[in-house]
Design a protein around this motif. Structure first.
Motif, PDB file in Angstrom:
ATOM      1  N   THR A   9      74.282   3.037  17.000  1.00  0.00           N
ATOM      2  CA  THR A   9      73.150   2.162  17.286  1.00  0.00           C
ATOM      3  C   THR A   9      72.754   2.130  18.760  1.00  0.00           C
ATOM      4  O   THR A   9      71.700   1.613  19.101  1.00  0.00           O
ATOM      5  CB  THR A   9      73.435   0.725  16.813  1.00  0.00           C
ATOM      6  N   LEU A  14      71.739   7.153  19.057  1.00  0.00           N
ATOM      7  CA  LEU A  14      70.367   7.366  18.588  1.00  0.00           C
ATOM      8  C   LEU A  14      69.813   8.694  19.083  1.00  0.00           C
ATOM      9  O   LEU A  14      69.114   9.390  18.345  1.00  0.00           O
ATOM     10  CB  LEU A  14      69.467   6.210  19.036  1.00  0.00           C
ATOM     11  N   THR A  39      68.632  -1.537  11.636  1.00  0.00           N
ATOM     12  CA  THR A  39      67.710  -1.681  12.767  1.00  0.00           C
ATOM     13  C   THR A  39      67.581  -0.351  13.512  1.00  0.00           C
ATOM     14  O   THR A  39      66.479   0.057  13.893  1.00  0.00           O
ATOM     15  CB  THR A  39      68.199  -2.788  13.725  1.00  0.00           C
ATOM     16  N   ALA A  40      68.685   0.352  13.691  1.00  0.00           N
ATOM     17  CA  ALA A  40      68.656   1.658  14.359  1.00  0.00           C
ATOM     18  C   ALA A  40      67.886   2.673  13.525  1.00  0.00           C
ATOM     19  O   ALA A  40      67.098   3.469  14.061  1.00  0.00           O
ATOM     20  CB  ALA A  40      70.076   2.151  14.627  1.00  0.00           C
ATOM     21  N   ASP A  42      65.492   2.017  11.436  1.00  0.00           N
ATOM     22  CA  ASP A  42      64.076   1.643  11.543  1.00  0.00           C
ATOM     23  C   ASP A  42      63.474   2.161  12.851  1.00  0.00           C
ATOM     24  O   ASP A  42      62.339   2.639  12.875  1.00  0.00           O
ATOM     25  CB  ASP A  42      63.910   0.135  11.431  1.00  0.00           C
ATOM     26  N   LYS A  43      64.240   2.079  13.950  1.00  0.00           N
ATOM     27  CA  LYS A  43      63.773   2.625  15.235  1.00  0.00           C
ATOM     28  C   LYS A  43      63.533   4.127  15.132  1.00  0.00           C
ATOM     29  O   LYS A  43      62.535   4.644  15.630  1.00  0.00           O
ATOM     30  CB  LYS A  43      64.795   2.360  16.344  1.00  0.00           C
ATOM     31  N   LEU A  44      64.471   4.826  14.503  1.00  0.00           N
ATOM     32  CA  LEU A  44      64.315   6.278  14.340  1.00  0.00           C
ATOM     33  C   LEU A  44      63.087   6.616  13.516  1.00  0.00           C
ATOM     34  O   LEU A  44      62.333   7.534  13.852  1.00  0.00           O
ATOM     35  CB  LEU A  44      65.548   6.881  13.666  1.00  0.00           C
ATOM     36  N   ASP A  46      60.402   4.803  13.170  1.00  0.00           N
ATOM     37  CA  ASP A  46      59.217   4.513  13.975  1.00  0.00           C
ATOM     38  C   ASP A  46      58.940   5.652  14.950  1.00  0.00           C
ATOM     39  O   ASP A  46      57.791   6.027  15.179  1.00  0.00           O
ATOM     40  CB  ASP A  46      59.386   3.212  14.759  1.00  0.00           C
ATOM     41  N   LEU A  47      59.998   6.203  15.504  1.00  0.00           N
ATOM     42  CA  LEU A  47      59.869   7.283  16.477  1.00  0.00           C
ATOM     43  C   LEU A  47      59.471   8.610  15.830  1.00  0.00           C
ATOM     44  O   LEU A  47      58.611   9.327  16.342  1.00  0.00           O
ATOM     45  CB  LEU A  47      61.194   7.461  17.223  1.00  0.00           C
TER      46      LEU A  47
END
Length: 95
Positions: A9, A14, A39-40, A42-44, A46-47
């Protein structure tokens, strides 16, 4: 190949996960809690867009499911993390 990023995370985890996901590998982001792992993920997503080759799991589950394990926790957390994944890591490559 399924690759688990144990403690994935943080920034290092990441960053490694992004590269494996982009290469088309199946990646499991592991964390002490499923919420932090999700959450991690979801960030990936989004990216990178809606990547379907990445998912979240608790560290022990990620280690059990993956073929290759990448440990990305700080030194102070390594012993407790390694003990928590001991069973799932048997016979697997750990980086």
């Amino acid at each position: 190949m399924k690759i688990a990023i144990i403690g994935g995370t943080g920034g290092q985890g990441l960053g490694i996960a992004v590269r494996f996901v982009q290469a088309g590998e199946d990646v499991i982001i592991g964390s002490r809690t499923i919420k932090k792992a999700q959450t991690a993920v979801d960030k990936l997503k989004d990216l990178l867009g809606d990547a379907d080759n990445v998912k979240a799991a608790e560290n022990a589950d990620a280690a059990s499911e993956a073929e290759l394990l990448v440990l990305t926790v700080p030194l102070a957390a390594q012993k407790s993390t390694l003990l928590s994944i001991k069973e799932g890591a048997k016979g697997k490559t750990l980086l």
